[in-house]
Write an enzyme that holds these catalytic residues in place. Structure first.
Site, PDB file in Angstrom:
ATOM      1  N   GLY A 216       0.843  -1.204   0.000  1.00 28.88           N
ATOM      2  CA  GLY A 216       0.000   0.000   0.000  1.00 28.88           C
ATOM      3  C   GLY A 216       0.871   1.244   0.000  1.00 28.88           C
ATOM      4  O   GLY A 216       2.052   1.166  -0.344  1.00 28.88           O
ATOM      5  N   ASN A 217       0.306   2.373   0.369  1.00 29.63           N
ATOM      6  CA  ASN A 217       1.112   3.602   0.453  1.00 29.63           C
ATOM      7  C   ASN A 217       0.525   4.524   1.516  1.00 29.63           C
ATOM      8  O   ASN A 217      -0.490   4.204   2.130  1.00 29.63           O
ATOM      9  CB  ASN A 217       1.187   4.286  -0.920  1.00 29.63           C
ATOM     10  CG  ASN A 217      -0.181   4.629  -1.451  1.00 29.63           C
ATOM     11  OD1 ASN A 217      -0.895   5.446  -0.865  1.00 29.63           O
ATOM     12  ND2 ASN A 217      -0.590   3.989  -2.542  1.00 29.63           N
ATOM     13  N   PHE A 218       1.189   5.654   1.738  1.00 26.55           N
ATOM     14  CA  PHE A 218       0.845   6.525   2.874  1.00 26.55           C
ATOM     15  C   PHE A 218      -0.294   7.511   2.589  1.00 26.55           C
ATOM     16  O   PHE A 218      -0.534   8.403   3.378  1.00 26.55           O
ATOM     17  CB  PHE A 218       2.074   7.315   3.316  1.00 26.55           C
ATOM     18  CG  PHE A 218       3.115   6.478   3.980  1.00 26.55           C
ATOM     19  CD1 PHE A 218       2.815   5.753   5.119  1.00 26.55           C
ATOM     20  CD2 PHE A 218       4.405   6.405   3.473  1.00 26.55           C
ATOM     21  CE1 PHE A 218       3.772   4.974   5.744  1.00 26.55           C
ATOM     22  CE2 PHE A 218       5.364   5.638   4.088  1.00 26.55           C
ATOM     23  CZ  PHE A 218       5.061   4.906   5.238  1.00 26.55           C
TER      24      PHE A 218
END
Ligand code: CTP
Length: 411
Positions: A216-218
């Site tokens: 995923g990512n932030f």
């Protein structure tokens, strides 16, 4: 949320604000301030108990009108007409609404000026409950809130968090900014995007590795949610396709949220909504790759001994919509860049067949991921001069982005 939110639809509106006896009553002063700043006229009605929590002088100073609590003025004997107030109001807002006032409203117990005015109101009514977690959960409260909803009242759901009792749970009155935006969005049905449908993507995507792990990512989703709310406040019907984000992110009336997890789910939801959309704004941080397979059971360190996860490319949602685009539809994307910013953004604009791209430079302090502010440059495919939006709250940037997209709509 910043207090410098943009409220576009409250100018000249008459708002009756009912305040009841709860700790959150102090927040009503901020709410009044927001309404007044947006150009609304506000008449405050307090229940007798509310006066224990916030002084009427504060409220009458902010509104420029005497606060009404009793049926008769103690000094002059003048009768306060709830019927007149009910007719004067363009909207009635009860914030905070305690369990007791909600019960009275649901059952027509007209023993104070606030409930009497509520029963006489012809305007839309917004109720922002505030109470302790246990009271909120009690079947009587649940039933009373449902009853109010069934009467057509708009319930502004309380947020989760620490309560005055120090218990943690649902029951905290929604923040004044969120309440003001909800009412603003309601009036936005007569706004510049009335009759238009806007599709927005927001947040990250999660690509499963196994049942407990993902890539995923932030991305927090803040920018995408702000865009959805901004479009709703301008009168649009909004479909928000959201990746997994914090549950505290709120949407306002007019926004329908489709929750998805992966890029492929996001693409499906977007492909479904896009044909009916006039504007699509792609603010999601879509994972570019996903694992080539998702393990059915949890990968074990010793037994499975995986060193490498094979990745495959995810579909490009913006580019797919770019291919589906009909004349007259406006498609906007974001470009999050660290170097050769403009060049990369213009390249994306062309490659994905976008009409406009919002360039987010990660080099600008205070802009981008995980912060509440942003600074962007909006670049158009048509060659219209770029719009530079300096560092502002994401809500304000969102309005600029939606306005820029709206300009591109065919007349
Ligand atoms: N986007 C998308 N689907 C993807 C990747 C990106 O819809 N699979 C959209 C984003 O929502 C954004 C725009 O495309 O509006 C650009 O996203 P970005 O991540 O900057 O671009 P990429 O095409 O992934 O390019 P790169 O990672 O090489 O910068």
């Amino acid at each position: 949320m910043s207090t410098s939110i943009a409220l576009n639809n409250l100018h000249g509106r008459h708002i009756v604000l009912g305040i009841t006896g709860g700790i959150a009553a102090y927040k009503s002063a901020v709410l009044v301030r927001l309404f007044v700043k947006a150009g609304a006229e506000v008449q405050v009605i307090m229940t007798p108990n509310a006066r224990e929590f916030i002084g009427p002088v504060t409220m009458s100073t902010l509104t420029g009108k005497p606060v009404i609590t009793e049926f008769f003025s103690a000094n002059t004997g003048e009768w306060h007409s709830h019927v007149d107030l009910g007719l004067w109001a363009d909207a009635m807002v009860i914030a905070p609404a305690t369990a007791s006032t909600i019960a009275k409203m649901a059952n027509g117990v007209a023993d104070n000026m606030l409930v009497t005015s509520y029963l006489s109101a012809r305007a839309p009514v917004f109720v922002a409950p505030a109470m302790d977690f246990d009271m909120m959960q009690h079947p009587s409260t649940v039933r009373n809130i449902e009853t109010l909803r069934s009467y057509g009242n708009h319930i502004i759901e309380p947020a989760e968090g620490e309560l005055a009792s120090h218990l943690v749970g649902k029951g905290r009155m929604e923040e004044p900014e969120a309440i003001a935006l909800a009412i603003d969005a309601f009036f936005g049905v007569s706004g510049p995007l009335a009759g238009h449908h806007v599709l927005v993507t927001a947040g990250p995507t999660y690509e499963r590795i196994d049942p407990v792990r993902f890539i995923g990512n932030f991305s927090s989703g803040l920018m995408g949610y702000a865009i959805a709310n901004a479009a709703a406040s301008m009168g649009a019907k909004v479909t928000l396709v959201s990746g997994p984000v914090d549950r505290s992110l709120r949407t306002y009336p007019g926004v329908e949220t489709v929750q998805v997890e992966s890029a492929r789910e996001m693409l499906d939801a977007c492909a479904k909504a896009f044909p009916e959309s006039d504007i699509a704004i792609m603010a999601a941080a879509v994972a570019d790759y996903r694992p080539s397979e998702c393990h059915e059971s949890k990968i074990k360190r010793e037994k499975d001994g995986i060193d490498v996860i094979e990745l495959v490319k995810n579909p490009d949602i913006a580019a797919t919509l770019g291919q589906m685009k009909r004349p007259g539809q406006v498609l906007a994307g974001f470009a999050l860049e660290t170097d050769h910013e403009r060049e990369n953004a213009k390249d994306k604009l062309a490659r994905k067949n976008l009409d406009m791209i919002v360039l987010n430079s990660l080099r600008t302090p205070g802009a981008g991921f995980g912060v509440t502010t942003n600074a962007v440059e909006i670049i158009f495919a048509s060659g219209n001069p770029a719009i530079s939006v300096p560092l502002k709250s994401k809500e304000e940037v969102a309005l600029e982005v939606v306005r820029a997209a709206a300009i591109l709509l065919p007349l």
